[in-house]
Scaffold this active site. Structure first.
Site, short mmCIF file in Angstrom:
data_model
loop_
_atom_site.label_atom_id
_atom_site.label_comp_id
_atom_site.label_asym_id
_atom_site.label_seq_id
_atom_site.Cartn_x
_atom_site.Cartn_y
_atom_site.Cartn_z
N HIS A 62 -11.85 1.54 26.23
CA HIS A 62 -10.73 1.70 25.26
C HIS A 62 -11.21 2.11 23.80
CE1 HIS A 62 -8.42 -0.46 28.49
NE2 HIS A 62 -8.01 0.74 28.44
N GLY A 139 2.09 13.48 33.96
CA GLY A 139 1.64 14.34 33.06
C GLY A 139 1.43 15.70 32.94
N ASP A 157 -6.26 9.47 29.39
CA ASP A 157 -6.82 8.20 30.00
C ASP A 157 -6.51 7.89 31.54
OD1 ASP A 157 -6.02 4.77 29.09
OD2 ASP A 157 -7.59 5.72 30.30
N1 SAM Z 1 -9.62 4.11 33.31
C1 SAM Z 1 -8.90 3.36 32.42
C2 SAM Z 1 -9.76 2.19 32.06
O1 SAM Z 1 -10.80 2.21 32.23
O2 SAM Z 1 -9.23 1.43 31.09
C3 SAM Z 1 -7.67 3.10 32.95
C4 SAM Z 1 -7.01 4.34 33.20
S1 SAM Z 1 -5.11 4.17 33.34
C5 SAM Z 1 -5.01 2.64 34.51
C6 SAM Z 1 -5.11 5.33 34.69
C7 SAM Z 1 -3.66 5.73 34.61
O3 SAM Z 1 -3.49 7.16 34.86
C8 SAM Z 1 -3.04 5.07 36.01
O4 SAM Z 1 -2.16 3.88 35.44
C9 SAM Z 1 -2.42 6.14 36.68
O5 SAM Z 1 -1.05 5.72 37.20
C10 SAM Z 1 -2.37 7.43 35.55
N2 SAM Z 1 -1.98 8.64 35.97
C11 SAM Z 1 -2.76 9.18 37.26
N3 SAM Z 1 -2.21 10.66 37.29
C12 SAM Z 1 -1.23 10.74 36.43
C13 SAM Z 1 -0.52 11.76 36.18
N4 SAM Z 1 -0.68 13.03 36.84
N5 SAM Z 1 0.36 11.66 35.17
C14 SAM Z 1 0.33 10.52 34.33
N6 SAM Z 1 -0.30 9.57 34.45
C15 SAM Z 1 -1.42 9.61 35.57
#
Ligand code: SAM
Length: 299
Positions: A62, A139, A157
């Protein structure tokens, strides 16, 4: 005898963490969500069997996604975060008083609720911050309908380019992000590992370079990602990450466990083998397979 939670890359690499307790498991509309207590990293989040983050080492990721960008961007008042359902990126962004508002667009509300309940310190005070505007939506769809030129910073992210994350890794999506940015705006994203996903990493760089005049990958460790090195990428029309804002650096570094001025400079040093990837022809890389068990080809 305690249990293990294994993250599997094809058959030839596994990352296993010894698990003390399986705290949460759910199959949401979008992915499998697991939260486990591990000996090594404390409480950890996994999505579709891939480790995302953990209490003990989340600051590597982060702080790396946020501070090289917010400590050098011309303006940081209006921020869009796509993904980031665990809240860690929002927490770090909201540490800057200059930030006026953060729109967090996360596709899966179950990830937010599970992290709020079982991993509350990752989001920390962000969840109560009046500047945070949480939207539970895709997104990819969000950027298409948003008006142009309204954001100073966009942070992606996301999960890997599998499942709901696939649409966040192509040229069209990056072009929409560029449209949403102000002329001096900056896009930054997690851009995978040049070791584990050389094809995916190079494809992201090629797609960004097709849209943004300035593209700067940067590198660092994320202990729970079993790759040794991870990457993020800074992309813009005008701004560059090389001059930091001393007031912001002096404010933010005391509260950081990874980021500081020297780390900032070092992160943008490109290793020789990565330079080779950046100058490779995407087509020749097609022959290489990435090691992600479910990676979809990047468009
Ligand atoms: N990689 C990060 C870390 O190492 O701390 C954590 C990332 S966060 C948990 C990733 C998020 O992206 C997930 O909650 C997932 O649901 C979200 N995500 C995936 N595809 C997405 C999209 N099309 N629109 C919005 N969010 C999305």
């Amino acid at each position: 005898m305690s249990e293990w939670f294994d993250e599997v890359y094809q058959d030839n690499l596994r990352l296993g963490l010894r698990v003390l307790k399986h705290v949460y498991h759910s199959q949401s509309k979008f992915q499998t969500i697991d939260i486990v207590d591990t000996e090594m990293y404390g409480r950890a989040l996994a999505l579709d069997g891939c480790f995302m983050t953990s209490d003990k080492e989340e600051f590597f990721y982060h702080e790396s996604l946020v501070h090289p960008v917010l400590c050098s961007a011309p303006c940081i008042e209006k921020v869009l975060i796509i993904g980031g359902g665990d809240g860690g990126t929002s927490r770090e962004v909201l540490r800057y008083a200059e930030v006026q508002n953060v729109r967090l667009v996360e596709i899966d509300g179950e990830v937010v609720e599970a992290c709020k309940e079982h991993m509350p310190h990752i989001g920390g005070s962000a969840w109560q911050d009046p500047r945070l505007d949480l939207r539970i939506e895709d997104g990819v769809a969000y950027v298409k309908q948003e008006q142009s030129g309204i954001y100073d910073i966009i942070l992606l992210d996301s999960t890997d380019p599998i499942g709901p994350g696939v649409g966040l890794f192509n040229r069209e999506f990056y072009a929409e992000c560029k449209r949403l940015l102000k002329p001096h705006g900056v896009l930054a994203l997690q851009s995978e590992s040049p070791v584990m996903m050389p094809k995916g990493f190079a494809s992201i760089q090629h797609n960004l370079r097709a849209v943004f005049p300035k593209v700067f990958p940067y590198f660092g460790p994320v202990p729970i990602y079993n790759t040794g090195i991870w990457s993020w990428t800074y992309a813009s029309a005008e701004a560059t990450p090389h001059e930091t804002n001393a007031a912001r650096v002096n404010m933010i570094v005391p509260g950081c466990r990874y980021y500081n001025e020297a780390v900032h400079r070092g992160m943008f040093a490109v290793p020789n083998y990565v330079k080779g990837l950046l100058h490779s022809d995407p087509l020749t890389l097609e022959k290489q397979t990435d090691n992600k068990v479910k990676a979809a080809p990047l468009a």
